[in-house]
Design a protein around this motif. Structure first.
Motif, short mmCIF file in Angstrom:
data_model
loop_
_atom_site.label_atom_id
_atom_site.label_comp_id
_atom_site.label_asym_id
_atom_site.label_seq_id
_atom_site.Cartn_x
_atom_site.Cartn_y
_atom_site.Cartn_z
N VAL A 151 34.44 36.85 31.13
CA VAL A 151 34.69 37.98 32.03
C VAL A 151 35.69 38.90 31.34
O VAL A 151 36.67 38.43 30.76
CB VAL A 151 35.25 37.51 33.39
CG1 VAL A 151 35.72 38.70 34.22
CG2 VAL A 151 34.21 36.72 34.16
N ILE A 152 35.43 40.19 31.41
CA ILE A 152 36.37 41.19 30.89
C ILE A 152 36.72 42.10 32.06
O ILE A 152 35.83 42.72 32.66
CB ILE A 152 35.77 42.00 29.73
CG1 ILE A 152 35.37 41.04 28.60
CG2 ILE A 152 36.77 43.04 29.24
CD1 ILE A 152 34.60 41.69 27.48
N CYS A 153 38.02 42.14 32.40
CA CYS A 153 38.46 42.88 33.58
C CYS A 153 39.73 43.67 33.27
O CYS A 153 40.40 43.42 32.27
CB CYS A 153 38.71 41.91 34.74
SG CYS A 153 40.11 40.79 34.50
N PRO A 154 40.10 44.60 34.16
CA PRO A 154 41.35 45.34 33.98
C PRO A 154 42.55 44.39 34.14
O PRO A 154 42.48 43.43 34.91
CB PRO A 154 41.34 46.37 35.11
CG PRO A 154 39.93 46.44 35.57
CD PRO A 154 39.34 45.10 35.30
N PRO A 155 43.64 44.66 33.42
CA PRO A 155 44.82 43.80 33.52
C PRO A 155 45.37 43.67 34.94
O PRO A 155 45.90 42.62 35.32
CB PRO A 155 45.85 44.48 32.61
CG PRO A 155 45.06 45.34 31.70
CD PRO A 155 43.82 45.74 32.45
N GLU A 156 45.21 44.71 35.74
CA GLU A 156 45.79 44.73 37.09
C GLU A 156 45.20 43.66 38.01
O GLU A 156 45.82 43.28 38.99
CB GLU A 156 45.57 46.09 37.77
CG GLU A 156 46.07 47.29 37.00
CD GLU A 156 45.07 47.77 35.95
OE1 GLU A 156 43.88 47.96 36.24
OE2 GLU A 156 45.52 47.97 34.80
N VAL A 157 43.99 43.20 37.72
CA VAL A 157 43.33 42.23 38.60
C VAL A 157 43.15 40.87 37.94
O VAL A 157 42.48 39.99 38.48
CB VAL A 157 41.97 42.77 39.11
CG1 VAL A 157 42.16 44.03 39.95
CG2 VAL A 157 41.01 43.01 37.97
N PHE A 158 43.75 40.69 36.76
CA PHE A 158 43.56 39.47 36.00
C PHE A 158 43.86 38.21 36.82
O PHE A 158 43.09 37.25 36.79
CB PHE A 158 44.42 39.47 34.74
CG PHE A 158 44.38 38.17 34.00
CD1 PHE A 158 43.29 37.84 33.22
CD2 PHE A 158 45.41 37.25 34.12
CE1 PHE A 158 43.23 36.62 32.54
CE2 PHE A 158 45.37 36.04 33.44
CZ PHE A 158 44.28 35.73 32.66
N GLY A 159 44.95 38.20 37.56
CA GLY A 159 45.37 36.99 38.29
C GLY A 159 44.29 36.43 39.19
O GLY A 159 43.87 35.28 39.04
N TRP A 160 43.81 37.23 40.12
CA TRP A 160 42.83 36.70 41.06
C TRP A 160 41.43 36.64 40.48
O TRP A 160 40.66 35.74 40.81
CB TRP A 160 42.87 37.44 42.39
CG TRP A 160 42.49 38.89 42.39
CD1 TRP A 160 43.33 39.95 42.24
CD2 TRP A 160 41.18 39.44 42.56
NE1 TRP A 160 42.61 41.13 42.31
CE2 TRP A 160 41.29 40.84 42.51
CE3 TRP A 160 39.92 38.88 42.77
CZ2 TRP A 160 40.21 41.70 42.66
CZ3 TRP A 160 38.83 39.73 42.91
CH2 TRP A 160 38.98 41.12 42.86
N VAL B 110 31.25 42.36 32.66
CA VAL B 110 32.12 43.49 32.34
C VAL B 110 32.53 44.20 33.63
O VAL B 110 31.69 44.74 34.34
CB VAL B 110 31.41 44.48 31.39
CG1 VAL B 110 32.33 45.61 30.99
CG2 VAL B 110 30.88 43.74 30.16
N MET B 111 33.83 44.16 33.93
CA MET B 111 34.36 44.79 35.14
C MET B 111 35.32 45.91 34.78
O MET B 111 36.45 45.91 35.22
CB MET B 111 35.15 43.75 35.96
CG MET B 111 34.36 42.62 36.50
SD MET B 111 35.41 41.44 37.38
CE MET B 111 36.25 42.47 38.55
N LEU B 112 34.93 46.84 33.96
CA LEU B 112 35.82 47.89 33.51
C LEU B 112 35.48 49.22 34.17
O LEU B 112 34.33 49.64 34.14
CB LEU B 112 35.74 48.02 31.98
CG LEU B 112 36.09 46.76 31.22
CD1 LEU B 112 35.86 46.96 29.73
CD2 LEU B 112 37.52 46.33 31.50
#
Length: 126
Positions: A80-89, A34-36
């Motif tokens: 992995v759950i992350c913010p949309p802004e960093v999804f690409g990398w 979780v990367m929120l």
């Protein structure tokens, strides 16, 4: 609609998100990384992970590519759950480490996590 959740999302999302994540219970040592940044969204996801019978791991607060790569290699999460802004990398690094899925979740819950979990909410209502 507030319904008891600090994030502004109904706590009813816990079960559909848990059902979505439960698909990964077959993965040996399955964990959800979780990367929120939002404490309220992190708490909701942690509750859903517990509902799924999985283990949650909090990712680094500062999203530096090198730190994320090292942490992913050490944790080997199934999801992995992350913010949309960093999804690409983040998704690129996660899939290189063998991750099975990467979902996004923004401050107010917008992203692929709730989009996919909504299918489980609708199936439960049918």
């Amino acid at each position: 609609m507030r319904n008891g959740s600090e994030s502004g999302l109904p706590t009813a999302w816990e079960v559909p998100i848990g059902r979505l994540l439960a698909q990964f219970a077959y993965v040996p040592g399955a964990a959800v990384w979780v990367m929120l940044p939002s404490p309220a969204m992190r708490a909701l996801v942690h509750a859903a992970v517990r509902h799924a019978g999985l283990h949650a791991i909090d990712g680094p607060e500062v999203l530096l590519e090198e730190e994320v790569r090292d942490a992913l290699a050490q944790a080997s999460p199934a999801v992995v759950i992350c913010p949309p802004e960093v999804f690409g990398w983040v998704s690129k690094l996660a899939f290189l480490q063998g991750c099975r899925a990467v979902y996004t979740c923004g401050e107010e819950g917008a992203g692929s996590l709730l989009d996919r979990a909504a299918h489980f909410a609708m199936a439960a209502e049918a």
